[in-house]
Motif scaffolding. Structure first.
Motif, mmCIF file in Angstrom:
data_model
loop_
_atom_site.group_PDB
_atom_site.id
_atom_site.type_symbol
_atom_site.label_atom_id
_atom_site.label_comp_id
_atom_site.label_asym_id
_atom_site.label_seq_id
_atom_site.Cartn_x
_atom_site.Cartn_y
_atom_site.Cartn_z
ATOM 1 N N SER A 76 18.304 7.002 -11.469
ATOM 2 C CA SER A 76 18.336 8.451 -11.694
ATOM 3 C C SER A 76 17.050 9.109 -11.197
ATOM 4 C CB SER A 76 18.561 8.757 -13.181
ATOM 5 O OG SER A 76 17.467 8.315 -13.962
ATOM 6 N N LEU A 77 15.917 8.410 -11.345
ATOM 7 C CA LEU A 77 14.660 8.956 -10.845
ATOM 8 C C LEU A 77 14.635 8.991 -9.323
ATOM 9 C CD1 LEU A 77 12.096 7.270 -13.278
ATOM 10 C CD2 LEU A 77 12.729 9.687 -13.188
ATOM 11 N N LEU A 78 15.267 8.019 -8.688
ATOM 12 C CA LEU A 78 15.324 8.004 -7.226
ATOM 13 C C LEU A 78 16.206 9.120 -6.683
ATOM 14 C CD1 LEU A 78 15.738 4.170 -6.548
ATOM 15 C CD2 LEU A 78 13.698 5.542 -6.155
ATOM 16 N N MET A 79 17.176 9.563 -7.471
ATOM 17 C CA MET A 79 18.148 10.550 -7.014
ATOM 18 C C MET A 79 17.654 11.988 -7.185
ATOM 19 S SD MET A 79 20.741 8.637 -6.064
ATOM 20 C CE MET A 79 22.240 9.620 -6.103
ATOM 21 N N ARG B 52 15.573 -0.727 7.764
ATOM 22 C CA ARG B 52 16.755 0.097 8.043
ATOM 23 C C ARG B 52 17.229 0.696 6.733
ATOM 24 N NH1 ARG B 52 22.081 -2.794 9.926
ATOM 25 N NH2 ARG B 52 20.775 -3.523 11.653
ATOM 26 N N GLU B 53 17.974 -0.104 5.902
ATOM 27 C CA GLU B 53 18.342 0.391 4.572
ATOM 28 C C GLU B 53 17.155 0.299 3.613
ATOM 29 O OE1 GLU B 53 22.176 -1.437 6.255
ATOM 30 O OE2 GLU B 53 20.275 -2.345 5.712
ATOM 31 N N LEU B 54 16.447 -0.812 3.670
ATOM 32 C CA LEU B 54 15.316 -1.022 2.758
ATOM 33 C C LEU B 54 14.029 -0.647 3.492
ATOM 34 C CD1 LEU B 54 15.051 -2.056 -0.179
ATOM 35 C CD2 LEU B 54 14.362 -4.253 0.774
ATOM 36 N N THR B 55 13.746 0.643 3.522
ATOM 37 C CA THR B 55 12.590 1.163 4.257
ATOM 38 C C THR B 55 11.347 1.180 3.369
ATOM 39 O OG1 THR B 55 13.039 3.440 3.576
ATOM 40 C CG2 THR B 55 14.104 2.658 5.614
ATOM 41 N N PRO B 56 10.149 1.209 3.982
ATOM 42 C CA PRO B 56 8.929 1.338 3.171
ATOM 43 C C PRO B 56 8.934 2.602 2.326
ATOM 44 C CG PRO B 56 8.374 0.670 5.416
ATOM 45 C CD PRO B 56 9.839 1.012 5.410
ATOM 46 N N GLU B 57 9.544 3.678 2.866
ATOM 47 C CA GLU B 57 9.590 4.933 2.105
ATOM 48 C C GLU B 57 10.408 4.761 0.823
ATOM 49 O OE1 GLU B 57 8.957 5.907 6.435
ATOM 50 O OE2 GLU B 57 10.258 4.568 5.311
ATOM 51 N N LEU B 58 11.566 4.105 0.942
ATOM 52 C CA LEU B 58 12.390 3.856 -0.243
ATOM 53 C C LEU B 58 11.671 2.939 -1.217
ATOM 54 C CD1 LEU B 58 14.960 3.865 -1.954
ATOM 55 C CD2 LEU B 58 15.889 2.071 -0.456
ATOM 56 N N VAL B 59 11.014 1.909 -0.698
ATOM 57 C CA VAL B 59 10.342 0.944 -1.572
ATOM 58 C C VAL B 59 9.152 1.576 -2.281
ATOM 59 C CG1 VAL B 59 9.093 -1.251 -1.617
ATOM 60 C CG2 VAL B 59 11.182 -1.041 -0.264
ATOM 61 N N TYR B 60 8.457 2.493 -1.609
ATOM 62 C CA TYR B 60 7.382 3.242 -2.270
ATOM 63 C C TYR B 60 7.944 4.004 -3.466
ATOM 64 C CZ TYR B 60 3.965 6.954 -3.067
ATOM 65 O OH TYR B 60 3.074 7.829 -3.647
ATOM 66 N N ARG B 61 9.070 4.672 -3.262
ATOM 67 C CA ARG B 61 9.700 5.423 -4.355
ATOM 68 C C ARG B 61 10.195 4.483 -5.455
ATOM 69 N NH1 ARG B 61 14.267 7.761 -1.559
ATOM 70 N NH2 ARG B 61 14.831 8.712 -3.558
ATOM 71 N N LEU B 62 10.725 3.317 -5.045
ATOM 72 C CA LEU B 62 11.131 2.308 -6.030
ATOM 73 C C LEU B 62 9.937 1.846 -6.862
ATOM 74 C CD1 LEU B 62 13.638 -0.087 -4.219
ATOM 75 C CD2 LEU B 62 13.974 0.957 -6.462
ATOM 76 N N GLY B 63 8.798 1.675 -6.197
ATOM 77 C CA GLY B 63 7.589 1.270 -6.907
ATOM 78 C C GLY B 63 7.184 2.287 -7.954
ATOM 79 N N SER C 138 3.278 -3.820 0.504
ATOM 80 C CA SER C 138 2.280 -2.747 0.587
ATOM 81 C C SER C 138 2.841 -1.430 0.073
ATOM 82 C CB SER C 138 1.808 -2.582 2.040
ATOM 83 O OG SER C 138 1.176 -3.751 2.511
ATOM 84 N N ALA C 139 4.094 -1.126 0.454
ATOM 85 C CA ALA C 139 4.712 0.121 0.011
ATOM 86 C C ALA C 139 4.968 0.104 -1.490
ATOM 87 C CB ALA C 139 6.022 0.336 0.773
ATOM 88 N N LEU C 140 5.482 -1.022 -1.993
ATOM 89 C CA LEU C 140 5.780 -1.139 -3.420
ATOM 90 C C LEU C 140 4.516 -1.000 -4.256
ATOM 91 C CD1 LEU C 140 8.197 -2.091 -5.419
ATOM 92 C CD2 LEU C 140 6.940 -4.245 -5.425
ATOM 93 N N VAL C 141 3.475 -1.727 -3.865
ATOM 94 C CA VAL C 141 2.218 -1.696 -4.620
ATOM 95 C C VAL C 141 1.609 -0.299 -4.593
ATOM 96 C CG1 VAL C 141 -0.151 -2.565 -4.688
ATOM 97 C CG2 VAL C 141 1.756 -4.156 -4.361
ATOM 98 N N ALA C 142 1.648 0.374 -3.435
ATOM 99 C CA ALA C 142 1.114 1.737 -3.348
ATOM 100 C C ALA C 142 1.836 2.667 -4.322
ATOM 101 C CB ALA C 142 1.247 2.258 -1.921
ATOM 102 N N GLY C 143 3.156 2.534 -4.397
ATOM 103 C CA GLY C 143 3.906 3.365 -5.331
ATOM 104 C C GLY C 143 3.510 3.108 -6.769
ATOM 105 N N MET C 144 3.309 1.850 -7.112
ATOM 106 C CA MET C 144 2.939 1.510 -8.483
ATOM 107 C C MET C 144 1.536 1.982 -8.834
ATOM 108 S SD MET C 144 4.688 -2.226 -8.963
ATOM 109 C CE MET C 144 6.434 -2.285 -9.404
ATOM 110 N N LEU C 145 0.604 1.793 -7.906
ATOM 111 C CA LEU C 145 -0.764 2.247 -8.158
ATOM 112 C C LEU C 145 -0.812 3.756 -8.347
ATOM 113 C CD1 LEU C 145 -2.721 0.108 -5.520
ATOM 114 C CD2 LEU C 145 -2.380 -0.404 -7.932
ATOM 115 N N SER C 146 0.075 4.475 -7.624
ATOM 116 C CA SER C 146 0.076 5.933 -7.717
ATOM 117 C C SER C 146 0.577 6.441 -9.064
ATOM 118 C CB SER C 146 0.928 6.528 -6.592
ATOM 119 O OG SER C 146 2.316 6.364 -6.855
#
Length: 450
Positions: free
Chosen positions: A134-137, A16-27, A63-71
């Motif tokens: 700031s990067l997320l915004m 809901r608040e902590l979505t895979p999309e947000l976590v990918y961006r956090l990664g 999975s979302a976090l790791v994908a963001g980091m690998l990218s």
């Protein structure tokens, strides 16, 4: 606090608040900031460790976090289910550039969170969190390497054994002859804590050590020690130990079924460390919410106390600035800075058991060195929580109560960090008197600010 980061990372209801999309961006943002900030130059490209607790959303968010980091082009080691302090230790062990724990600690299974650690194993500074925010915004203009530049992932669930081996090395005392009940909160300690204690010779009964993704923290662990008390009494055990979901907290139960909270643990361990010449500057760091009994007991022992605002990050900040090695909170989040860079439930358990064993006494007897004063707290909902400090009627009512309590009690009034509330707390020897005082202050706040 920012839009995403609170007092302990980024948290919310998973999906809901902590979505895979947000976590990918956090990664992506976290890896970019932390690996550029890190001074590690012992490998071709940065390395980040990722651990999680066993709640059901952990694999999705991992999975979302790791994908963001690998990218971003960093390599990742997935640790699997491990405690938060385990991640903090393993970052240093692997000489990694950063680490991330996926956990909502003692919260319900439907919640989850992302907690970042720097290369030194400490939680991030406000400035680094602000850089990630700031990067997320803004529009994502971070690197997107291709081909060989994309990161690789390596699974190392066995790495948690390195952490357990390290914990064993922090005490030279065996636990032979000790009958211990362990409540693992169906969380990260479920596999690790019973094994650790058995390896040191203890007779261990493990409860709430069968996580299924949904039962983490449910009527168990450090926030619900009721069943642990029953088990200790039924087994005539020497001690009970309760962890929370990510095992960074410890609440103990003595042989008589009495709760030994973080304040008592600080008092017991601080007294022993002073006696052994191990307590740096003869000082313990804790928060303003610690029981007045802790402050009176430590003063009688010749131990100083440094008080911070509520939150383990503030305790840690004061410890690092002052050069102290013991601090913590009433909730059981205890920091032994000689051994780890965050609160550590299993480490705290070992240090407490060390005292019991080496003093050849019981936990109940040790706990008597501190008198627990009754503590009453009321939350008052207000329109503007920032105005209470400048209100004369509230100030006068607080002064009246303080004068009435004298040296045998205290009052603490503070705004909530996350809600439109004023928290009113009072301590003293007479519980009925405290209730009257707290309600009087609360009524004044309601009349003035509601």
């Amino acid at each position: 606090m920012g839009k995403y980061f609170g007092t302990d990372g980024v948290r919310g209801v998973a999906n809901r608040e902590l979505t895979p999309e947000l976590v990918y961006r956090l990664g992506r943002a976290g890896a970019y900031v932390l690996t550029n900030h890190s001074e590690k130059e012992n490998r071709e490209r940065p390395l980040v460790l990722v651990g999680r607790d066993p709640r059901i959303s952990g694999e999705m968010l991992e999975s979302a976090l790791v994908a963001g980091m690998l990218s971003i082009g960093v390599d990742v080691i997935r640790l699997g289910v491990v405690s938060t302090p385990g991640v903090a230790y393993l970052i240093r062990n692997f000489e990694a550039s950063a680490g991330v724990m996926i956990s909502a600690s003692h919260n319900p299974f439907s919640d989850n969170g992302i907690k970042f650690f720097g290369p030194d194993g400490f939680k991030l500074t406000d400035s680094l969190e602000e850089s990630i925010e700031s990067l997320l915004m803004e529009e994502d203009q971070m690197p997107r390497p291709e081909g060989e530049g994309i990161g690789r992932v390596n699974d190392r669930p066995d790495a948690s054994l390195k952490y357990i081996e390290y914990l064993r090395s922090t005490i030279q005392t065996d636990l032979c002859g000790m009958d211990i009940v362990v409540d693992c909160a169906n969380g990260a300690a479920s596999r690790l804590a019973p094994s650790l204690l058995r390896d040191l010779g203890a007779d261990v009964t493990a409860i709430n050590a069968d996580p299924d993704g949904f039962n983490i923290n449910v009527d168990c662990g450090s926030t619900h020690p009721e069943r642990l008390r029953q088990e200790v009494l039924q087994r005539n055990a020497h001690i009970g130990l309760a962890f929370d979901g990510d095992a960074d907290r410890l609440i103990a139960v003595d042989e008589k079924g009495e709760i030994v909270d973080g304040d008592r643990v600080l008092c017991i361990c601080g007294s022993f460390m002073k006696e052994m010449g191990e307590l740096k500057k003869d000082t313990i760091v804790t928060t303003v919410m610690s029981n007045i009994g802790l402050f009176k007991a430590t003063e009688s022992m010749g131990i100083r106390t440094e008080k911070t605002q509520v939150g383990d990050r503030y305790v840690m900040e004061a410890m690092r600035q002052g050069g102290y090695n013991l601090g913590g909170e009433q909730s059981g989040h205890i920091i032994f800075l000689d051994y780890n860079t965050t609160g550590d439930g299993m480490l705290t358990a070992l240090q407490l058991l060390r005292v019991v064993k080496e003093k050849a006494t019981t936990l109940n007897q040790l706990a008597q060195m501190m008198t627990q004063y009754p503590q009453i707290m009321v939350n008052v909902q207000v329109k503007d929580k920032e105005k209470w400090g400048e209100n004369e009627a509230i100030r006068q009512e607080i002064e009246r109560v303080e004068k009435s309590l004298g040296d045998e009690g205290r009052v603490l009034v503070r705004p909530s960090g996350t809600e439109p509330l004023i928290r009113v707390m009072a301590e003293g020897p007479d519980e009925k008197e405290l209730e009257s005082h707290v309600n009087a202050i609360a009524d004044t706040i309601r009349n003035e600010l509601s």
